[in-house]
Write a protein that holds these residues in place. Structure first.
Motif, mmCIF file in Angstrom:
data_model
loop_
_atom_site.group_PDB
_atom_site.id
_atom_site.type_symbol
_atom_site.label_atom_id
_atom_site.label_comp_id
_atom_site.label_asym_id
_atom_site.label_seq_id
_atom_site.Cartn_x
_atom_site.Cartn_y
_atom_site.Cartn_z
ATOM 1 N N VAL A 221 21.767 -27.287 -26.838
ATOM 2 C CA VAL A 221 21.849 -28.477 -25.984
ATOM 3 C C VAL A 221 20.460 -28.889 -25.513
ATOM 4 O O VAL A 221 20.070 -30.058 -25.579
ATOM 5 C CB VAL A 221 22.778 -28.210 -24.781
ATOM 6 N N LEU A 222 19.666 -27.931 -25.042
ATOM 7 C CA LEU A 222 18.352 -28.237 -24.478
ATOM 8 C C LEU A 222 17.427 -28.897 -25.488
ATOM 9 O O LEU A 222 16.520 -29.650 -25.105
ATOM 10 C CB LEU A 222 17.712 -26.959 -23.935
ATOM 11 N N ALA A 223 17.631 -28.654 -26.767
ATOM 12 C CA ALA A 223 16.770 -29.255 -27.787
ATOM 13 C C ALA A 223 16.807 -30.777 -27.748
ATOM 14 O O ALA A 223 15.835 -31.435 -28.137
ATOM 15 C CB ALA A 223 17.179 -28.760 -29.173
ATOM 16 N N TYR A 224 17.912 -31.348 -27.271
ATOM 17 C CA TYR A 224 18.026 -32.812 -27.190
ATOM 18 C C TYR A 224 17.277 -33.384 -25.989
ATOM 19 O O TYR A 224 17.163 -34.605 -25.855
ATOM 20 C CB TYR A 224 19.501 -33.213 -27.101
ATOM 21 N N PHE A 225 16.734 -32.515 -25.138
ATOM 22 C CA PHE A 225 16.111 -32.967 -23.888
ATOM 23 C C PHE A 225 14.707 -32.396 -23.716
ATOM 24 O O PHE A 225 14.134 -32.482 -22.642
ATOM 25 C CB PHE A 225 17.005 -32.568 -22.703
ATOM 26 N N ASP A 226 14.145 -31.876 -24.786
ATOM 27 C CA ASP A 226 12.859 -31.195 -24.726
ATOM 28 C C ASP A 226 11.719 -32.188 -24.952
ATOM 29 O O ASP A 226 11.728 -32.953 -25.920
ATOM 30 C CB ASP A 226 12.818 -30.101 -25.793
ATOM 31 N N GLY A 227 10.722 -32.147 -24.068
ATOM 32 C CA GLY A 227 9.569 -33.014 -24.221
ATOM 33 C C GLY A 227 8.862 -32.849 -25.549
ATOM 34 O O GLY A 227 8.209 -33.787 -26.039
ATOM 35 N N VAL A 228 8.972 -31.684 -26.168
ATOM 36 C CA VAL A 228 8.375 -31.475 -27.486
ATOM 37 C C VAL A 228 8.961 -32.454 -28.495
ATOM 38 O O VAL A 228 8.238 -33.075 -29.283
ATOM 39 C CB VAL A 228 8.595 -30.021 -27.945
ATOM 40 N N ASN A 229 10.267 -32.622 -28.483
ATOM 41 C CA ASN A 229 10.910 -33.504 -29.455
ATOM 42 C C ASN A 229 10.714 -34.979 -29.123
ATOM 43 O O ASN A 229 10.636 -35.816 -30.027
ATOM 44 C CB ASN A 229 12.391 -33.156 -29.574
ATOM 45 N N PHE A 230 10.618 -35.315 -27.846
ATOM 46 C CA PHE A 230 10.287 -36.696 -27.499
ATOM 47 C C PHE A 230 8.837 -37.007 -27.881
ATOM 48 O O PHE A 230 8.530 -38.122 -28.326
ATOM 49 C CB PHE A 230 10.504 -36.941 -26.006
ATOM 50 N N ALA A 231 7.948 -36.037 -27.710
ATOM 51 C CA ALA A 231 6.537 -36.258 -28.040
ATOM 52 C C ALA A 231 6.360 -36.618 -29.513
ATOM 53 O O ALA A 231 5.494 -37.436 -29.864
ATOM 54 C CB ALA A 231 5.725 -35.014 -27.689
ATOM 55 N N LYS A 232 7.158 -36.029 -30.369
ATOM 56 C CA LYS A 232 7.069 -36.323 -31.806
ATOM 57 C C LYS A 232 7.369 -37.786 -32.119
ATOM 58 O O LYS A 232 6.965 -38.288 -33.169
ATOM 59 C CB LYS A 232 8.050 -35.439 -32.580
ATOM 60 N N ARG A 233 8.063 -38.458 -31.215
ATOM 61 C CA ARG A 233 8.513 -39.825 -31.455
ATOM 62 C C ARG A 233 7.721 -40.859 -30.656
ATOM 63 O O ARG A 233 8.031 -42.046 -30.718
ATOM 64 C CB ARG A 233 10.008 -39.917 -31.112
ATOM 65 N N ALA A 234 6.741 -40.422 -29.905
ATOM 66 C CA ALA A 234 5.988 -41.313 -29.024
ATOM 67 C C ALA A 234 4.818 -41.943 -29.771
ATOM 68 O O ALA A 234 4.229 -41.329 -30.671
ATOM 69 C CB ALA A 234 5.483 -40.550 -27.811
ATOM 70 N N SER A 235 4.473 -43.161 -29.381
ATOM 71 C CA SER A 235 3.355 -43.853 -30.029
ATOM 72 C C SER A 235 2.323 -44.378 -29.039
ATOM 73 O O SER A 235 1.188 -44.669 -29.425
ATOM 74 C CB SER A 235 3.877 -45.018 -30.881
ATOM 75 N N ALA A 236 2.697 -44.533 -27.759
ATOM 76 C CA ALA A 236 1.754 -45.057 -26.763
ATOM 77 C C ALA A 236 0.647 -44.034 -26.498
ATOM 78 O O ALA A 236 0.849 -42.826 -26.624
ATOM 79 C CB ALA A 236 2.483 -45.377 -25.463
#
Length: 320
Positions: free
Chosen positions: A246-261
């Protein structure tokens, strides 16, 4: 004392966090469901007695249309459109009082300080409830609804944060192309989630961010809030694998992979709350342009006022 790896190793560190195959679909569906509800932005002036900053009590529809409160602060009599800072709060805090946190508006920016649902009784004070139920949890918010990704607490918090950007962009006083997100600790983690879910941000400022690299953070420190998960799993021994799924869907590591700013991170080498390797776990995966400031002799306070001063200089260049 230093609580983690040497800085040279931190810069090479890679998190073991898994990237769920349906991560993007989950968040696309989550946000689409909440976007069925009108934003319902309401802005009411607050009589604070301040002479240089105008404050407004703002409400908008967050997760599944549930109301979220915020303070909107702008330079007195500003008409905009203004470059805007959207700020998210640290763990346990709410939006606090109308006359607090006047730095960004005093510097000439619009400032939207977003309440965190269910929080605000540890410090600051909050005005946004979390009406969703959940199964068994430990004290705090880290295990609320952790039995599934659909019920997990931060699904609602991160959706509120995305809707806050959309609400800000609906305001005449806000320049929708000049919005940055900022926060410390939990607020930094929320900022990273927004960076991975929202296009067109002008900048991201995750300061000593929380909610990053759960496989490591839940085992490397005995400090709360991460330890809330450890205590829960010490009791519910059979749930460890499912909880980390569950936590994998809320981890900053995985959001960071998708960030562009473009992003400006901070971390502190003596931080027992958000150990620096967990911050670097997200930083080293961040897909957009990035910089990080390392404070060797500080704990979870990070750079404090030094970070504020640096951010003011960065914003002046960014919005010149």
């Amino acid at each position: 004392m230093f609580v983690d790896l040497p800085e040279s190793e931190l810069r090479q560190y890679r998190s073991s966090q898994a990237d769920p195959a349906d991560f993007d679909a989950f968040w696309r569906d989550t946000l689409a469901s909440s976007r069925r509800h009108a934003l319902g932005v309401a802005v009411e002036p607050v009589d604070t007695g301040l002479q240089t900053v105008d404050v407004f009590d703002m409400t908008f529809a967050g997760y599944e249309g549930q109301p979220v409160r915020a303070w909107l602060r702008v330079p007195h009599a500003a008409t905009g459109p203004l470059a805007t800072i959207v700020q998210f709060q640290g763990y346990g805090g709410g939006r606090a009082r109308a006359t607090e946190d006047l730095l960004w508006a005093s510097a000439g920016y619009a400032h939207l300080l977003v309440d965190t649902r269910g929080q605000g009784s540890t410090w600051g004070g909050g005005d946004t409830p979390d009406p969703e139920g959940s199964g068994p949890q430990g004290p705090g918010f880290m295990t609320r609804g952790i039995d599934s990704r659909e019920t997990y607490y931060y699904r609602r918090v991160f959706t509120d944060a995305v809707r806050a950007i959309e609400a800000a962009r609906s305001l005449e006083v806000v320049d929708s192309d000049r919005i940055v997100v900022l926060g410390g600790s939990q607020g930094g983690g929320i900022s990273l989630a927004v960076a991975g879910l929202v296009d067109g941000l002008a900048g991201v400022f995750p300061r000593v961010p929380f909610l990053c690299d759960f496989p490591r953070s839940t085992t490397i420190t005995d400090s709360d809030p991460y330890k809330e998960i450890g205590r829960f799993l010490a009791t519910h021994r059979h749930k460890a694998e499912a909880a980390h799924g569950v936590l994998a869907y809320f981890d900053g590591v995985n959001f960071a992979k998708r960030a562009s700013a473009r992003a400006w991170f901070t971390t502190a080498l003596m931080d027992p709350v958000c150990p620096p390797s967990t911050v670097f776990g997200a930083y080293n995966e961040y897909a957009g342009p990035k910089e990080i400031t390392v404070w060797p002799y500080n704990g979870h306070e990070g750079g404090g006022a030094y970070d504020d001063e640096a951010t003011l200089r960065i914003l002046a260049d960014l919005f010149a």
